[in-house]
Design a protein around this motif. Structure first.
Motif, PDB file in Angstrom:
ATOM      1  N   CYS A 157       7.291   0.217   8.548  1.00  0.00           N
ATOM      2  CA  CYS A 157       6.938  -0.656   7.314  1.00  0.00           C
ATOM      3  C   CYS A 157       7.823  -1.788   6.991  1.00  0.00           C
ATOM      4  CB  CYS A 157       6.539   0.040   6.000  1.00  0.00           C
ATOM      5  SG  CYS A 157       5.152   1.307   6.025  1.00  0.00           S
ATOM      6  N   GLY A 158       9.142  -1.454   7.347  1.00  0.00           N
ATOM      7  CA  GLY A 158      10.200  -2.704   7.109  1.00  0.00           C
ATOM      8  C   GLY A 158      10.247  -3.206   5.940  1.00  0.00           C
ATOM      9  N   GLY A 159      10.002  -2.004   4.894  1.00  0.00           N
ATOM     10  CA  GLY A 159      10.552  -2.520   3.646  1.00  0.00           C
ATOM     11  C   GLY A 159       9.142  -3.369   2.876  1.00  0.00           C
ATOM     12  N   LEU A 160       8.323  -3.640   3.754  1.00  0.00           N
ATOM     13  CA  LEU A 160       7.173  -4.668   2.857  1.00  0.00           C
ATOM     14  C   LEU A 160       6.150  -3.601   1.839  1.00  0.00           C
ATOM     15  CD1 LEU A 160       6.309  -7.559   3.063  1.00  0.00           C
ATOM     16  CD2 LEU A 160       4.434  -6.740   4.585  1.00  0.00           C
ATOM     17  N   PRO A 161       6.220  -4.010   0.675  1.00  0.00           N
ATOM     18  CA  PRO A 161       5.411  -2.987  -0.069  1.00  0.00           C
ATOM     19  C   PRO A 161       4.054  -3.006   0.322  1.00  0.00           C
ATOM     20  CG  PRO A 161       6.730  -4.703  -1.475  1.00  0.00           C
ATOM     21  CD  PRO A 161       6.964  -4.948   0.014  1.00  0.00           C
ATOM     22  N   LEU A 162       3.307  -4.023   0.944  1.00  0.00           N
ATOM     23  CA  LEU A 162       1.926  -3.887   1.321  1.00  0.00           C
ATOM     24  C   LEU A 162       1.579  -2.628   2.116  1.00  0.00           C
ATOM     25  CD1 LEU A 162      -1.062  -4.943   1.431  1.00  0.00           C
ATOM     26  CD2 LEU A 162      -0.321  -6.646   3.096  1.00  0.00           C
ATOM     27  N   ALA A 163       2.665  -2.799   3.231  1.00  0.00           N
ATOM     28  CA  ALA A 163       2.644  -1.888   4.491  1.00  0.00           C
ATOM     29  C   ALA A 163       2.689  -0.276   4.034  1.00  0.00           C
ATOM     30  CB  ALA A 163       3.697  -2.215   5.472  1.00  0.00           C
ATOM     31  N   VAL A 164       3.751  -0.296   3.022  1.00  0.00           N
ATOM     32  CA  VAL A 164       3.896   1.289   2.396  1.00  0.00           C
ATOM     33  C   VAL A 164       2.674   1.642   1.707  1.00  0.00           C
ATOM     34  CG1 VAL A 164       5.157   2.568   0.886  1.00  0.00           C
ATOM     35  CG2 VAL A 164       6.440   0.624   2.310  1.00  0.00           C
ATOM     36  N   VAL A 165       2.069   0.668   1.072  1.00  0.00           N
ATOM     37  CA  VAL A 165       0.997   0.956   0.161  1.00  0.00           C
ATOM     38  C   VAL A 165      -0.297   1.445   1.180  1.00  0.00           C
ATOM     39  CG1 VAL A 165      -0.816   0.149  -1.333  1.00  0.00           C
ATOM     40  CG2 VAL A 165       1.423  -0.188  -1.667  1.00  0.00           C
ATOM     41  N   VAL A 166      -0.370   0.728   2.214  1.00  0.00           N
ATOM     42  CA  VAL A 166      -1.655   0.784   3.116  1.00  0.00           C
ATOM     43  C   VAL A 166      -1.280   2.005   3.986  1.00  0.00           C
ATOM     44  CG1 VAL A 166      -2.580   0.054   5.394  1.00  0.00           C
ATOM     45  CG2 VAL A 166      -1.961  -1.478   3.481  1.00  0.00           C
ATOM     46  N   LEU A 167      -0.037   2.440   4.358  1.00  0.00           N
ATOM     47  CA  LEU A 167       0.315   3.587   4.937  1.00  0.00           C
ATOM     48  C   LEU A 167      -0.013   4.945   4.122  1.00  0.00           C
ATOM     49  CD1 LEU A 167       1.237   5.118   7.506  1.00  0.00           C
ATOM     50  CD2 LEU A 167       3.600   4.717   6.595  1.00  0.00           C
ATOM     51  N   GLY A 168       0.483   4.765   2.824  1.00  0.00           N
ATOM     52  CA  GLY A 168       0.183   5.813   1.862  1.00  0.00           C
ATOM     53  C   GLY A 168      -1.347   6.148   1.593  1.00  0.00           C
ATOM     54  N   GLY A 169      -2.185   4.978   1.649  1.00  0.00           N
ATOM     55  CA  GLY A 169      -3.675   5.107   1.501  1.00  0.00           C
ATOM     56  C   GLY A 169      -4.205   6.076   2.651  1.00  0.00           C
ATOM     57  N   ILE A 170      -3.821   5.685   3.987  1.00  0.00           N
ATOM     58  CA  ILE A 170      -4.314   6.355   5.059  1.00  0.00           C
ATOM     59  C   ILE A 170      -3.750   7.686   4.997  1.00  0.00           C
ATOM     60  CG2 ILE A 170      -3.943   6.633   7.676  1.00  0.00           C
ATOM     61  CD1 ILE A 170      -3.735   3.363   7.681  1.00  0.00           C
ATOM     62  N   LEU A 171      -2.730   8.081   4.923  1.00  0.00           N
ATOM     63  CA  LEU A 171      -1.883   9.619   4.573  1.00  0.00           C
ATOM     64  C   LEU A 171      -2.596  10.302   3.760  1.00  0.00           C
ATOM     65  CD1 LEU A 171       1.758   8.599   5.603  1.00  0.00           C
ATOM     66  CD2 LEU A 171      -0.140   9.787   7.328  1.00  0.00           C
ATOM     67  N   SER A 172      -3.003   9.639   2.470  1.00  0.00           N
ATOM     68  CA  SER A 172      -3.476  10.309   1.540  1.00  0.00           C
ATOM     69  C   SER A 172      -5.041  11.128   1.856  1.00  0.00           C
ATOM     70  CB  SER A 172      -3.819   9.451   0.273  1.00  0.00           C
ATOM     71  OG  SER A 172      -4.580   8.619   0.586  1.00  0.00           O
ATOM     72  N   THR A 173      -5.471  10.620   2.764  1.00  0.00           N
ATOM     73  CA  THR A 173      -6.695  11.133   3.359  1.00  0.00           C
ATOM     74  C   THR A 173      -6.508  12.207   4.132  1.00  0.00           C
ATOM     75  OG1 THR A 173      -7.245   9.421   5.059  1.00  0.00           O
ATOM     76  CG2 THR A 173      -7.888   9.046   2.690  1.00  0.00           C
ATOM     77  N   LYS A 174      -5.108  12.392   4.934  1.00  0.00           N
ATOM     78  CA  LYS A 174      -5.000  13.207   5.976  1.00  0.00           C
ATOM     79  C   LYS A 174      -4.848  14.557   5.097  1.00  0.00           C
ATOM     80  CE  LYS A 174      -5.695   9.935   8.592  1.00  0.00           C
ATOM     81  NZ  LYS A 174      -7.069   9.806   9.420  1.00  0.00           N
ATOM     82  N   HIS A 175      -5.168  15.941   5.494  1.00  0.00           N
ATOM     83  CA  HIS A 175      -4.998  16.945   4.673  1.00  0.00           C
ATOM     84  C   HIS A 175      -4.341  17.955   5.560  1.00  0.00           C
ATOM     85  CE1 HIS A 175      -7.688  15.418   1.781  1.00  0.00           C
ATOM     86  NE2 HIS A 175      -8.485  15.309   2.600  1.00  0.00           N
ATOM     87  N   HIS A 176      -4.109  17.600   6.650  1.00  0.00           N
ATOM     88  CA  HIS A 176      -3.117  18.613   7.748  1.00  0.00           C
ATOM     89  C   HIS A 176      -2.081  17.953   8.380  1.00  0.00           C
ATOM     90  CE1 HIS A 176      -6.524  21.434   7.095  1.00  0.00           C
ATOM     91  NE2 HIS A 176      -7.266  20.370   7.276  1.00  0.00           N
ATOM     92  N   PHE A 177      -1.082  18.899   8.609  1.00  0.00           N
ATOM     93  CA  PHE A 177       0.223  18.267   9.309  1.00  0.00           C
ATOM     94  C   PHE A 177      -0.290  17.666  10.741  1.00  0.00           C
ATOM     95  CE2 PHE A 177       3.721  18.884  12.344  1.00  0.00           C
ATOM     96  CZ  PHE A 177       4.762  18.116  11.675  1.00  0.00           C
ATOM     97  N   SER A 178      -1.227  18.305  11.458  1.00  0.00           N
ATOM     98  CA  SER A 178      -1.504  17.491  12.695  1.00  0.00           C
ATOM     99  C   SER A 178      -1.950  16.215  12.665  1.00  0.00           C
ATOM    100  CB  SER A 178      -2.496  18.592  13.324  1.00  0.00           C
ATOM    101  OG  SER A 178      -3.593  18.883  12.562  1.00  0.00           O
ATOM    102  N   GLU A 179      -2.971  15.883  11.397  1.00  0.00           N
ATOM    103  CA  GLU A 179      -3.235  14.620  11.055  1.00  0.00           C
ATOM    104  C   GLU A 179      -2.248  13.441  11.025  1.00  0.00           C
ATOM    105  OE1 GLU A 179      -7.454  14.838   9.201  1.00  0.00           O
ATOM    106  OE2 GLU A 179      -5.991  16.046   8.173  1.00  0.00           O
TER     107      GLU A 179
END
Length: 539
Positions: A367-389
């Motif tokens: 994310c290179g320290g860009l807050p928007l990128a961190v927030v977007v990545l966090g939103g994606i990962l929050s929907t992933k419930h398993h380690f494989s995802e």
């Protein structure tokens, strides 16, 4: 897109003009066709500039621009071949003179062929331009298309929507609040601005400042307005006044003309302490149209500005306080990602929590320290419930940061927001910016060699040359525009010298934007061999 076709046409027009001046005798018999081609290309150039200015994602426009580009390159090939033949016949000496007389018929034939080729190109350019106009393309471009309205809606901001997970920028908020509420000393400013690249968190910081208890106690009235790229003067004035005096909303919208809007807004700021936020303002033109509604002498009212363009910030407040938020550190980025992606796992327990944390720490580096990128990545990962995802996201991190999760989506939120800066560039700067994508990730680009390459590629326009300037000076001004728009990071020269930029580099996500747009425009060819980009400029 128009931004790449138009510079090609400009370059060809320049070459063609030179040939018409320098090769008048040789062009006898075909000069009419060459001049006609020049006229047709100028008309095409004007239409391409219009298309670039509107930036609409319309299929008809895209197809016309694609065909225009093909014809422009064909004209370039014809002119280059012609220039080579002209140069070949200039080799002096008696032998060459004798050869010229013995080959007189061959030269006449070549002139005839050049004339036929130019005339054929003329016809095709004229037909393409006529079709473009006959289809009512100007009408299409003057309308605000759905994609433009949708983008404007996405970028609209609201003062009350505060970010719960706020990490690493608390000191920025404290400093800005202090400068807004101060009424004396060196920190007494009428205009306070936040300036920086897209996704840096400027609006988030501005909201925190706007809703800060000290700010709320200090000012009497408040107004927050997001200034779109398709701004209207009356809408801006109405929007501010409705927030400052909501009890007169119906009257403001229904019956107040521009003069009354300006006068009333001016008077309110004279009589009350008002804080007015102009969020995401793009152009000095927008400010010029509303500046008479703002007192120039300090009466207690303040303006808080967020923008991506340093010129805009300094134009609104030449003596103001201007601040550029920094990128987040690795630790801050991880803390923000952890709050966005793992909060529920911590609350309910998760058997793979340690493994998820380890993978998250690796992913957040992209994310290179860009807050928007961190927030977007966090939103994606929050929907992933398993380690494989999570592991799958990690293996395809570039895709997820670029496009999100939707299949077939051309660009995701990060690229859409960063791309606004690209679309706002003057047409002649767009190919120069895309060229930066050819350099490796985290690569320091030496500016002198970059300027020379831009010039060799025909990307630096003589039309932008000011009297006494060299083409290298023009190229440095081009780079300076990217710096002012917070699109590149630069190192200044240590030793005093005429040129001030020593090297430049792109943020990793801005480079990803370069590559994506370069592919879309058929500007760069990218071959990815296990994470190594092998780039080739398409001439």
């Amino acid at each position: 897109m128009a931004e790449l076709a138009e510079p090609v046409v400009s370059f060809i027009l320049e070459r063609l003009s030179n040939l018409l001046i320098e090769e008048g005798k040789f062009l006898r018999g075909v000069s009419d066709q060459a001049e006609q081609l020049q006229t047709e290309l100028k008309l095409m150039q004007a239409l391409l500039k219009d298309a670039d200015a509107k930036q609409h994602d319309d299929a008809v426009i895209r197809e016309w621009i694609s065909q225009s580009k093909d014809l422009a390159y064909e004209a370039e090939d014809l002119i280059e071949t012609f220039a080579f033949k002209v140069g070949s016949r200039r080799r002096g000496g008696v032998v060459n003179v004798l050869k010229r007389y013995t080959c007189i018929f061959k030269e006449c034939y070549m002139r005839h062929r050049v004339g036929v080729d130019i005339q054929g190109l003329n016809t095709r350019v004229a037909k393409l331009t006529k079709r473009f106009r006959d289809y009512g393309i100007r009408t299409i471009m003057e309308k605000e298309g759905p994609s433009s309205r949708q983008l404007q809606s996405i970028r609209r901001t609201y003062s009350h929507v505060e970010e719960d997970d706020f990490v690493g920028l608390e000191s920025d908020v404290k400093m800005l609040v202090q400068n807004l509420v101060s009424e004396n000393g060196t920190s007494h400013y009428r205009v306070v601005s936040l300036c920086g690249m897209g996704g840096l968190g400027k609006t988030t910081i501005a909201r925190k400042v706007y809703n800060h208890p000290n700010v709320r106690r200090h000012f009497d009235s408040f107004a927050w307005l997001c200034i779109s790229q398709q701004w209207q003067t009356k809408e801006i004035l109405q929007g501010i006044l409705v927030k400052l005096i909501p009890e007169t909303k119906e009257e403001i919208v229904r019956s107040w003309n521009d003069d009354k809007l300006v006068r009333q807004l001016y008077n309110i700021q004279q009589n009350k302490r008002c804080l007015i936020v102009l969020d995401d303002i793009w152009s000095t033109d927008a400010w010029e149209c509303i500046k008479n509604a703002f007192p120039t002498r300090e009466k207690g009212s303040k303006i808080l500005v967020t923008t991506r363009n340093q010129n805009v910030a300094t134009h609104i407040g030449p003596n103001g306080f201007h601040h550029e938020p920094r990128l987040l550190s690795n630790d801050e980025s991880w803390e923000l990602l952890r709050k966005k992606a793992l909060r529920e796992r911590y609350n309910h327990g998760h058997e793979d929590i340690v493994k998820l944390e380890e993978l998250g720490m690796e992913m957040v580096k992209h994310c290179g320290g860009l807050p928007l990128a961190v927030v977007v990545l966090g939103g994606i990962l929050s929907t992933k419930h398993h380690f494989s995802e999570w592991e799958f996201v990690y293996q395809h991190i570039k895709f997820y940061l670029g496009r999100g999760e939707r299949i077939g989506q051309r660009e995701g939120e990060i690229q859409r927001i960063l791309a606004l800066s690209y679309y706002d560039l003057p047409y002649q700067l767009k190919p120069c910016f895309l060229y930066l994508g050819i350099y490796p990730e985290d690569h320091g680009i030496r500016t002198d060699s970059l300027y020379q390459i831009w010039m060799a590629e025909g990307m630096v326009s003589k039309e932008d040359q000011i009297e006494g300037e060299s083409m290298m000076d023009v190229a440095e001004r081009y780079l300076g525009e990217f710096v002012k728009r917070c699109m590149v990071q630069v190192k200044l020269k240590d030793e005093p010298g005429y040129r001030k930029f020593k090297s430049c580099r792109l943020h990793d996500l801005m480079r990803d934007l370069c590559l994506a747009k370069g592919r879309d425009e058929n500007f760069l060819k990218v071959n990815d061999y296990r994470h190594n980009d092998n780039l080739e400029l398409i001439e």
